[in-house]
Design a protein around this motif. Structure first.
Motif, short mmCIF file in Angstrom:
data_model
loop_
_atom_site.label_atom_id
_atom_site.label_comp_id
_atom_site.label_asym_id
_atom_site.label_seq_id
_atom_site.Cartn_x
_atom_site.Cartn_y
_atom_site.Cartn_z
N ARG A 76 22.24 37.69 44.76
CA ARG A 76 21.11 38.05 45.64
C ARG A 76 20.57 39.43 45.32
O ARG A 76 19.36 39.65 45.32
N TYR A 77 21.46 40.38 45.07
CA TYR A 77 21.03 41.75 44.83
C TYR A 77 20.55 41.98 43.40
O TYR A 77 19.93 43.01 43.11
N GLY A 78 20.88 41.04 42.51
CA GLY A 78 20.54 41.25 41.10
C GLY A 78 21.35 42.37 40.48
O GLY A 78 20.86 43.11 39.61
N LEU A 79 22.62 42.49 40.88
CA LEU A 79 23.48 43.56 40.41
C LEU A 79 24.71 42.99 39.70
O LEU A 79 25.14 41.87 39.98
N PRO A 80 25.31 43.77 38.80
CA PRO A 80 26.59 43.35 38.23
C PRO A 80 27.68 43.33 39.29
O PRO A 80 27.59 44.03 40.31
N LEU A 81 28.70 42.54 39.02
CA LEU A 81 29.86 42.46 39.91
C LEU A 81 31.06 43.07 39.20
O LEU A 81 31.41 42.67 38.09
N ARG A 82 31.68 44.04 39.83
CA ARG A 82 32.91 44.62 39.31
C ARG A 82 34.08 44.05 40.08
O ARG A 82 34.19 44.24 41.30
N ALA A 83 34.93 43.30 39.40
CA ALA A 83 36.10 42.70 40.02
C ALA A 83 37.31 43.57 39.70
O ALA A 83 37.64 43.77 38.52
N VAL A 84 37.96 44.07 40.73
CA VAL A 84 39.03 45.05 40.56
C VAL A 84 40.35 44.45 41.02
O VAL A 84 40.49 44.01 42.17
N HIS A 85 41.32 44.46 40.10
CA HIS A 85 42.70 44.09 40.43
C HIS A 85 43.55 45.34 40.23
O HIS A 85 43.51 45.96 39.17
N ALA A 86 44.27 45.73 41.25
CA ALA A 86 45.09 46.94 41.16
C ALA A 86 46.49 46.65 41.65
O ALA A 86 46.71 45.82 42.53
N GLY A 87 47.44 47.36 41.05
CA GLY A 87 48.82 47.20 41.45
C GLY A 87 49.68 48.28 40.85
O GLY A 87 49.27 48.98 39.91
N SER A 88 50.86 48.42 41.39
CA SER A 88 51.78 49.46 40.91
C SER A 88 52.54 48.94 39.69
O SER A 88 53.73 48.59 39.77
N VAL A 89 51.85 48.86 38.57
CA VAL A 89 52.46 48.42 37.31
C VAL A 89 52.26 49.51 36.27
O VAL A 89 51.29 50.27 36.33
N PRO A 90 53.17 49.62 35.32
CA PRO A 90 52.98 50.61 34.25
C PRO A 90 51.70 50.33 33.47
O PRO A 90 51.29 49.18 33.30
N ARG A 91 51.09 51.39 32.98
CA ARG A 91 49.86 51.22 32.22
C ARG A 91 50.08 50.34 31.00
O ARG A 91 49.16 49.64 30.55
N ALA A 92 51.28 50.36 30.46
CA ALA A 92 51.57 49.52 29.29
C ALA A 92 51.47 48.04 29.59
O ALA A 92 51.28 47.22 28.69
N ASP A 93 51.59 47.68 30.88
CA ASP A 93 51.55 46.27 31.27
C ASP A 93 50.16 45.82 31.74
O ASP A 93 50.00 44.69 32.19
N LEU A 94 49.17 46.70 31.64
CA LEU A 94 47.85 46.36 32.16
C LEU A 94 47.18 45.25 31.37
O LEU A 94 46.32 44.54 31.90
N GLY A 95 47.56 45.08 30.11
CA GLY A 95 46.98 43.99 29.33
C GLY A 95 47.28 42.64 29.95
O GLY A 95 46.41 41.78 30.04
N GLY A 96 48.52 42.47 30.38
CA GLY A 96 48.87 41.21 31.03
C GLY A 96 48.16 41.03 32.36
O GLY A 96 47.74 39.90 32.70
N GLU A 97 48.00 42.13 33.10
CA GLU A 97 47.27 42.04 34.37
C GLU A 97 45.81 41.70 34.13
O GLU A 97 45.19 40.93 34.88
N ALA A 98 45.23 42.26 33.06
CA ALA A 98 43.83 41.97 32.73
C ALA A 98 43.65 40.50 32.38
O ALA A 98 42.64 39.87 32.73
N ALA A 99 44.64 39.93 31.67
CA ALA A 99 44.56 38.51 31.32
C ALA A 99 44.63 37.64 32.57
O ALA A 99 43.91 36.63 32.70
N LEU A 100 45.50 38.02 33.51
CA LEU A 100 45.57 37.27 34.77
C LEU A 100 44.25 37.34 35.52
O LEU A 100 43.77 36.34 36.07
N LEU A 101 43.65 38.53 35.55
CA LEU A 101 42.37 38.70 36.25
C LEU A 101 41.28 37.87 35.60
O LEU A 101 40.49 37.21 36.30
N ALA A 102 41.22 37.88 34.27
CA ALA A 102 40.20 37.09 33.57
C ALA A 102 40.34 35.61 33.89
O ALA A 102 39.35 34.91 34.12
N GLY A 103 41.57 35.14 33.94
CA GLY A 103 41.79 33.74 34.27
C GLY A 103 41.39 33.41 35.70
O GLY A 103 40.82 32.34 35.97
#
Length: 266
Positions: free
Chosen positions: A168-195
Motif C-alpha cells: 500500500r505504501y509503495g515502500l520496501p519491507l525490511r524483515a528483521v530476525h534477531a537473537g542472542s547468537v554468535p555473529r559467526a552463526d548469523l549465516g544459518g539464521e539468515a538462511a532460516l529467515l530467507a526460507g
C-alpha cells in the motif's frame, strides 16, 4: 463486510494525531473511518471541555470537521460510547479492520510512554492494533516498513499485514530476525529467515524485501530499526486470560520511534 478503520479519541494531542493517521490509512485501504469517543457514565468524571450540554459532542464535531477538510474523500462516522475507554474500544475492535490509538491519553501520567488502555488493547483486541508514539517521529527518512520475524516460528498474520502495508505504501519491507547468537552463526539464521519469507515473497513479488538476521535482543534491534521506519509490525500470541504482552512487543510499544502495529495470531 466493509469493516472500518476505528480510532479512539479523547481530546489529547496523541489521540488527534492517531485520528489523522487513521484517516489516511482508511483512504489507503478504501475503508470507512469510525471515530469513537468513550465517555464515563458518571457526569462528574467528564473532562472540562466536554462538560457542556452534549458531553463529547463538541470534540467529535471538531475532529469530524478537521478530518473532512484534510481528507475530503474520506467516508467517516463518529460515535459516542458511554463506557470506559478500554471496554468501548475492545468491543469496537471486534468489528474493525484495524484499531488505531495514541500511546497515552489525556489522563495519563506525563512520565508514561504508553498508557494502560493502549497496553490492554494491544494485548486483547481481535484485530490488528496500531499504537502511535507520544513523541512525533524524528527527522530520519521514513522509507521502510519493518517487521519482526522469528525465523523458526514466523507469525503468519504479522507477515501478511506487513507485506500488505509495504504494498500500500509503495515502500520496501525490511524483515528483521534477531537473537542472542554468535555473529559467526548469523549465516544459518539468515538462511532460516530467507526460507520463512519465501512464501510471502512469492505471493507479493512487487514488494522489495530486505532480510536482516542480526545478533542481539529482538526488542532492542527492532527499536533501533524503527528510527527509519514508517511502520513497525510485530506479531503476538492470541489473547489468553491474563492478556499479557511478550517482552518484545512491550519493548517496542514503549520505545519505538514510529507507529507500531501489533497483529494477533490465529
Amino acid at each position: 463486510m466493509d469493516l472500518p478503520v476505528t480510532v479512539g479519541i479523547d481530546g489529547s494531542e496523541s489521540s488527534l494525531a492517531a485520528a489523522d493517521w487513521a484517516a489516511r490509512e482508511a483512504l489507503l485501504r478504501d475503508r470507512p473511518l469510525r471515530v469513537l469517543h468513550a465517555l464515563p457514565l458518571m457526569p462528574h468524571l467528564l473532562p472540562a471541555r466536554a462538560a457542556g450540554g452534549r458531553p463529547g459532542g463538541d470534540l467529535l464535531h471538531e475532529v469530524e470537521h478537521v478530518l473532512a477538510m484534510r481528507h475530503p474523500d474520506l467516508r467517516m462516522r463518529t460515535e459516542e460510547a458511554h463506557d470506559a475507554a478500554g471496554a468501548a474500544l475492545l468491543a469496537a475492535g471486534e468489528d474493525a479492520d484495524l484499531l488505531v490509538l495514541g500511546a497515552r491519553g489525556s489522563d495519563g501520567f506525563p512520565e508514561l510512554r504508553v498508557g494502560s488502555t493502549a497496553l490492554l488493547l494491544a494485548a486483547r483486541t481481535g484485530c490488528p492494533t496500531v499504537v502511535l508514539p507520544v513523541e512525533p517521529p524524528g527527522p530520519h527518512p521514513r522509507d521502510l516498513v519493518v517487521v519482526g520475524v522469528d525465523a523458526r516460528r514466523p507469525a503468519e498474520a504479522a507477515l501478511d499485514f506487513a507485506f500488505a502495508a509495504a504494498h500500500r505504501y509503495g515502500l520496501p519491507l525490511r524483515a528483521v530476525h534477531a537473537g542472542s547468537v554468535p555473529r559467526a552463526d548469523l549465516g544459518g539464521e539468515a538462511a532460516l529467515l530467507a526460507g520463512a519469507l519465501e512464501p510471502w515473497k512469492a505471493a507479493r513479488p512487487e514488494v522489495e524485501v530486505v532480510a536482516d538476521a542480526e545478533s542481539g535482543g529482538p526488542g532492542r534491534v527492532l527499536v533501533e530499526a524503527s528510527a527509519k521506519a514508517r511502520l513497525l509490525v510485530v506479531g503476538r500470541r492470541p489473547a489468553g486470560p491474563a492478556a499479557l504482552l511478550g517482552p518484545v512487543v512491550h519493548a517496542v510499544l514503549h520505545h519505538a520511534a514510529c507507529p507500531v502495529a501489533v497483529v494477533p495470531g490465529a
